[in-house]
Scaffold this motif. Structure first.
Motif, PDB file in Angstrom:
ATOM      1  N   PRO A  53       0.860  -1.291   0.019  1.00  0.00           N
ATOM      2  CA  PRO A  53      -0.017   0.019  -0.039  1.00  0.00           C
ATOM      3  C   PRO A  53       0.892   1.448  -0.092  1.00  0.00           C
ATOM      4  N   GLY A  54       0.367   2.234  -0.984  1.00  0.00           N
ATOM      5  CA  GLY A  54       1.135   3.543  -0.914  1.00  0.00           C
ATOM      6  C   GLY A  54       2.548   3.536  -1.834  1.00  0.00           C
ATOM      7  N   THR A  55       2.703   2.384  -2.544  1.00  0.00           N
ATOM      8  CA  THR A  55       3.909   2.193  -3.414  1.00  0.00           C
ATOM      9  C   THR A  55       3.356   1.908  -4.733  1.00  0.00           C
ATOM     10  N   ASN A  56       4.204   1.964  -5.647  1.00  0.00           N
ATOM     11  CA  ASN A  56       3.650   1.533  -6.940  1.00  0.00           C
ATOM     12  C   ASN A  56       4.791   0.599  -7.373  1.00  0.00           C
ATOM     13  N   TYR A  57       4.557  -0.003  -8.621  1.00  0.00           N
ATOM     14  CA  TYR A  57       5.589  -1.018  -9.496  1.00  0.00           C
ATOM     15  C   TYR A  57       5.168  -0.860 -10.809  1.00  0.00           C
ATOM     16  N   THR A  58       6.176  -0.981 -11.697  1.00  0.00           N
ATOM     17  CA  THR A  58       5.858  -0.734 -13.160  1.00  0.00           C
ATOM     18  C   THR A  58       6.258  -2.057 -13.803  1.00  0.00           C
ATOM     19  N   TYR A  59       4.949  -2.580 -14.219  1.00  0.00           N
ATOM     20  CA  TYR A  59       5.283  -4.056 -15.011  1.00  0.00           C
ATOM     21  C   TYR A  59       5.651  -3.599 -16.625  1.00  0.00           C
ATOM     22  N   HIS A  60       6.432  -4.380 -16.837  1.00  0.00           N
ATOM     23  CA  HIS A  60       7.004  -4.150 -18.487  1.00  0.00           C
ATOM     24  C   HIS A  60       6.964  -5.537 -18.974  1.00  0.00           C
ATOM     25  N   PHE A  61       6.171  -5.806 -19.992  1.00  0.00           N
ATOM     26  CA  PHE A  61       6.217  -7.156 -20.589  1.00  0.00           C
ATOM     27  C   PHE A  61       6.095  -6.730 -22.109  1.00  0.00           C
ATOM     28  N   GLN A  62       6.309  -7.889 -22.886  1.00  0.00           N
ATOM     29  CA  GLN A  62       6.258  -7.617 -24.338  1.00  0.00           C
ATOM     30  C   GLN A  62       5.346  -8.973 -24.793  1.00  0.00           C
ATOM     31  N   VAL A  63       4.089  -8.429 -25.755  1.00  0.00           N
ATOM     32  CA  VAL A  63       3.268  -9.164 -26.366  1.00  0.00           C
ATOM     33  C   VAL A  63       3.955 -10.083 -27.358  1.00  0.00           C
ATOM     34  N   LYS A  64       4.838 -10.751 -26.995  1.00  0.00           N
ATOM     35  CA  LYS A  64       5.890 -11.327 -28.259  1.00  0.00           C
ATOM     36  C   LYS A  64       5.009 -12.631 -28.924  1.00  0.00           C
ATOM     37  N   ASP A  65       5.001 -12.525 -30.074  1.00  0.00           N
ATOM     38  CA  ASP A  65       4.494 -13.381 -31.212  1.00  0.00           C
ATOM     39  C   ASP A  65       3.022 -13.886 -30.794  1.00  0.00           C
ATOM     40  N   GLN A  66       2.239 -12.819 -30.273  1.00  0.00           N
ATOM     41  CA  GLN A  66       0.941 -13.287 -29.872  1.00  0.00           C
ATOM     42  C   GLN A  66      -0.305 -12.375 -30.576  1.00  0.00           C
ATOM     43  N   ARG A 102      21.662 -20.372 -16.770  1.00  0.00           N
ATOM     44  CA  ARG A 102      21.474 -19.207 -16.324  1.00  0.00           C
ATOM     45  C   ARG A 102      21.667 -18.220 -17.668  1.00  0.00           C
ATOM     46  N   SER A 103      21.122 -18.416 -18.611  1.00  0.00           N
ATOM     47  CA  SER A 103      21.638 -17.355 -19.739  1.00  0.00           C
ATOM     48  C   SER A 103      20.274 -16.321 -20.116  1.00  0.00           C
ATOM     49  N   LEU A 104      20.690 -15.184 -20.616  1.00  0.00           N
ATOM     50  CA  LEU A 104      19.958 -14.408 -20.978  1.00  0.00           C
ATOM     51  C   LEU A 104      18.835 -14.917 -22.277  1.00  0.00           C
ATOM     52  N   LYS A 105      19.543 -15.953 -22.801  1.00  0.00           N
ATOM     53  CA  LYS A 105      18.922 -16.322 -24.211  1.00  0.00           C
ATOM     54  C   LYS A 105      17.657 -17.315 -23.731  1.00  0.00           C
ATOM     55  N   GLU A 106      17.670 -17.581 -22.495  1.00  0.00           N
ATOM     56  CA  GLU A 106      16.386 -18.380 -21.949  1.00  0.00           C
ATOM     57  C   GLU A 106      15.415 -17.751 -21.019  1.00  0.00           C
ATOM     58  N   GLU A 107      16.096 -16.966 -20.118  1.00  0.00           N
ATOM     59  CA  GLU A 107      15.614 -16.001 -19.171  1.00  0.00           C
ATOM     60  C   GLU A 107      16.044 -15.098 -18.917  1.00  0.00           C
ATOM     61  N   TYR A 108      15.073 -13.887 -18.566  1.00  0.00           N
ATOM     62  CA  TYR A 108      15.653 -12.772 -18.311  1.00  0.00           C
ATOM     63  C   TYR A 108      15.928 -12.648 -16.515  1.00  0.00           C
ATOM     64  N   ASN A 109      16.798 -11.484 -16.296  1.00  0.00           N
ATOM     65  CA  ASN A 109      17.063 -11.359 -14.884  1.00  0.00           C
ATOM     66  C   ASN A 109      16.046 -10.629 -14.063  1.00  0.00           C
ATOM     67  N   LEU A 110      15.997 -10.877 -12.613  1.00  0.00           N
ATOM     68  CA  LEU A 110      15.120 -10.148 -12.000  1.00  0.00           C
ATOM     69  C   LEU A 110      15.114  -8.665 -12.111  1.00  0.00           C
ATOM     70  N   PRO A 111      14.031  -8.208 -12.447  1.00  0.00           N
ATOM     71  CA  PRO A 111      13.767  -6.660 -12.713  1.00  0.00           C
ATOM     72  C   PRO A 111      14.545  -5.816 -11.676  1.00  0.00           C
ATOM     73  N   ASP A 112      15.328  -4.642 -11.887  1.00  0.00           N
ATOM     74  CA  ASP A 112      15.799  -3.839 -10.904  1.00  0.00           C
ATOM     75  C   ASP A 112      14.680  -2.979 -10.201  1.00  0.00           C
ATOM     76  N   ASN A 113      13.602  -2.912 -10.524  1.00  0.00           N
ATOM     77  CA  ASN A 113      12.879  -2.173  -9.738  1.00  0.00           C
ATOM     78  C   ASN A 113      11.795  -3.339  -8.995  1.00  0.00           C
ATOM     79  N   ALA A 114      11.991  -4.565  -9.158  1.00  0.00           N
ATOM     80  CA  ALA A 114      11.166  -5.638  -8.348  1.00  0.00           C
ATOM     81  C   ALA A 114      11.224  -5.282  -6.933  1.00  0.00           C
ATOM     82  N   PRO A 115      10.386  -5.298  -6.176  1.00  0.00           N
ATOM     83  CA  PRO A 115      10.271  -5.172  -4.718  1.00  0.00           C
ATOM     84  C   PRO A 115      10.757  -6.504  -3.962  1.00  0.00           C
TER      85      PRO A 115
END
Length: 555
Positions: free
Chosen positions: A106-119, A526-539
């Motif tokens: 409560p009282g905070t914000n989070y920015t979602y960032h996703f791509q609607v890739k090939d959909q 543990r490669s970016l080719k297969e999975e992204y890192n934890l977002p920097d803004n993630a609580p």
């Protein structure tokens, strides 16, 4: 002259490279989550609004767009939104469920960032925390086809594209409903049904929800973001041509009505070819005891004269009707999807099954309180999201893998155990999942992060011999499937999307009381080719809140 031509060609080449190498477009949204008071069923009650709207605003995107949604939580409880049907390739961090994200305080914000890739297709979003779905904060999410990709029908004009959200509704607040479940009781029968946040009247009065021009063809996008009730949708005096469901173009059959189970979305074409006047949209409950609940909304022909007829089209009776309708749904193998390759180029029926998972639903009381389970295990969310524990390489401090058997006993499951239910799976395995429903009520299931092939629904119990009845050629690729009473459903999918993904009952009461699990599709590289890192803004929350972040993945 030759040098001028050379310069021109070089400019053309540079422009082409810029187009190829440039990022896909970005869409930016800022959403304020607040409480409000409205009366959908004539009773003033607290709801959750997005930017003051109920239902929430519609996201209109195009294939491969980057969607940025900055969510400000101005209610007094932790909050998350999940983007139902969006696959979040390599990015379960944005899935919006408690297994992969810390909630927005409560009282905070989070920015979602996703791509609607090939959909492409019709989707929706809704809250995933604390019975908030019972209070609203849901809405539509469109992914339009790129202009360079042909679609198998004439696209209606931009303003001829309508969203229709149909859902059951309770007059108690989400906090009151949550107290009922926490006390060991059930939600029982809802008080009504809504169409775009309204119950409607059948007196022929009121403003129309949509206005149609005679002779034009319209697209209606129909979704059920409700809590627990399957609904039948129909349009008085009009046929509906089904063209897409949950991201797949389908064989274009014509229907008088459609059963829309919880969590499901359909796109239909409707031609305004009737006498110019008013007509009713109708949504009515299915599989509830007692008289069906119903909502209506007016549509009006431009220049039309005369009210809508009070004689509403009747809905179907019995679940066998709904099962037969499911069997008419077929993938359109001649159409392109989000990419310019034929959908039928993926011959899923020719792939060997790596493993079979059988999920049997059950319910029982634990310490005097009702819990729902899969194979006898009722999921409990730990304070540390399991995905965070994996990323920080401390899963053993939060949960154990594979506490649930994937081959339950043949006899009835009566005992229910509370545990964090995480299934460790092998990257790229081709899996068969059987959802078996021994109960007398209908169920609806959702798989996050994937589309699957819904190859069969049949009465009775599943055995390996039932595979001969599978549709292995043109089953629709989708992300939800209903399971009728005393029946089973089979799906096939490839675990090719690294991350941790939720499989859950779409009945919110059942999910809240434990009928869900997570599959950990782990890539050891543990490669970016297969999975992204934890977002920097993630609580951060739980045991990882004060831990040093691991080294990020690299290419």
């Amino acid at each position: 002259m030759a040098s001028a031509v050379l310069v021109f060609l070089l400019c053309l080449t540079a422009g082409a490279l810029t187009t190829v190498l440039g990022e896909d477009p970005y869409l930016f949204y800022t959403w304020n989550i607040t409480y409000g008071t409205i009366s959908p069923l004539g009773v003033p009650q607290q709801v959750i609004l997005i930017n003051g709207q109920f239902p929430g605003p519609t996201i209109n995107s195009t294939t491969n767009n980057n969607v940025i949604v900055n969510v400000f939580n101005n209610i007094d409880e932790p909050f998350l939104l999940t983007w139902s049907g969006i696959q979040h390739r390599k990015n379960s961090w944005q899935d919006g469920v408690l297994g992969t994200m810390c909630p927005i305080a409560p009282g905070t914000n989070y920015t979602y960032h996703f791509q609607v890739k090939d959909q492409i297709g019709t989707y929706m979003y809704y809250p995933s925390t604390g019975l908030h779905r019972a209070a609203g904060a849901f809405g539509g999410l469109n992914v339009h086809s790129r202009s360079v990709i042909p679609i198998p029908y004439t696209l209606p004009l931009e303003n001829d594209d309508f969203y229709v959200l149909i859902n059951d509704w309770y007059t108690k607040s989400h906090s009151e409903l949550r107290k009922l479940l926490d006390s060991g009781r059930t939600l029982a029968r809802p008080q009504g049904v809504l169409i775009n946040g309204q119950s409607g009247k059948t007196d022929g009065k009121g403003e129309p929800l949509f206005t149609l021009k005679p002779g034009r063809t319209y697209k209606f996008r129909i979704c059920n973001p409700g809590l627990r009730t399957s609904l039948n949708f129909r349009i008085q005096g009009h046929n509906m041509k089904l063209v897409e469901m949950e991201g797949s173009h389908v064989v274009q059959n014509v229907y008088k009505s459609l059963d829309v189970h919880v969590g499901q979305c359909y796109s239909v074409l409707v031609k305004a070819d009737q006498e110019p006047k008013d007509y009713y949209l109708v949504a009515s409950s299915r599989f509830l005891k007692g008289e069906p609940l119903m909502a209506t909304a007016l549509i009006r022909y431009e220049g039309g004269k005369g009210p809508a007829s009070p004689e509403l089209p009747e809905g179907p009776v019995g679940w066998a009707w709904s099962l037969n309708q499911f069997r008419t749904f077929r993938w359109n193998l001649t159409a392109s999807a989000a990419r310019p390759n034929p959908q039928g180029s993926y011959h899923y029926g020719e792939i060997n099954i790596t493993q079979t998972y059988k999920f049997v639903s059950s319910a029982n009381k634990v310490d005097g309180k009702l819990r729902y389970a899969i194979n006898g295990v009722s999921h409990v969310n730990p304070t540390t999201p399991p995905k965070f524990a994996e990323y920080y390489e401390v899963p053993e401090k939060v949960f154990k893998y594979d506490v649930m058997s994937i081959t339950p006993p043949a006899e009835k499951i009566t005992q229910v155990t509370l545990d964090t239910n995480i299934r460790n799976v092998t990257f790229h395995d081709f899996i068969e999942i059987i959802f078996e429903n021994p109960e007398n009520t209908i169920q609806s299931w959702k798989v996050d992060g994937y589309s699957f092939f819904a190859v069969a629904i049949e009465p009775g119990t599943w055995t390996p011999e039932k595979r001969k009845n599978y549709n292995l050629q043109d089953a629709v690729s989708r992300h939800t499937i209903q399971v009728f009473p005393k029946s089973w459903a089979a799906i096939l999918l490839t675990f090719d999307n690294a991350g941790m993904w939720n499989i859950r009952s779409e009945m919110t009461e059942r999910t809240y009381l434990g009928q869900q699990l997570y599959i950990s599709v782990y890539s050891p590289r543990r490669s970016l080719k297969e999975e992204y890192n934890l977002p920097d803004n993630a609580p951060l929350c739980g045991i990882v809140a004060d831990m040093k972040k691991p080294e990020p993945y690299n290419l």
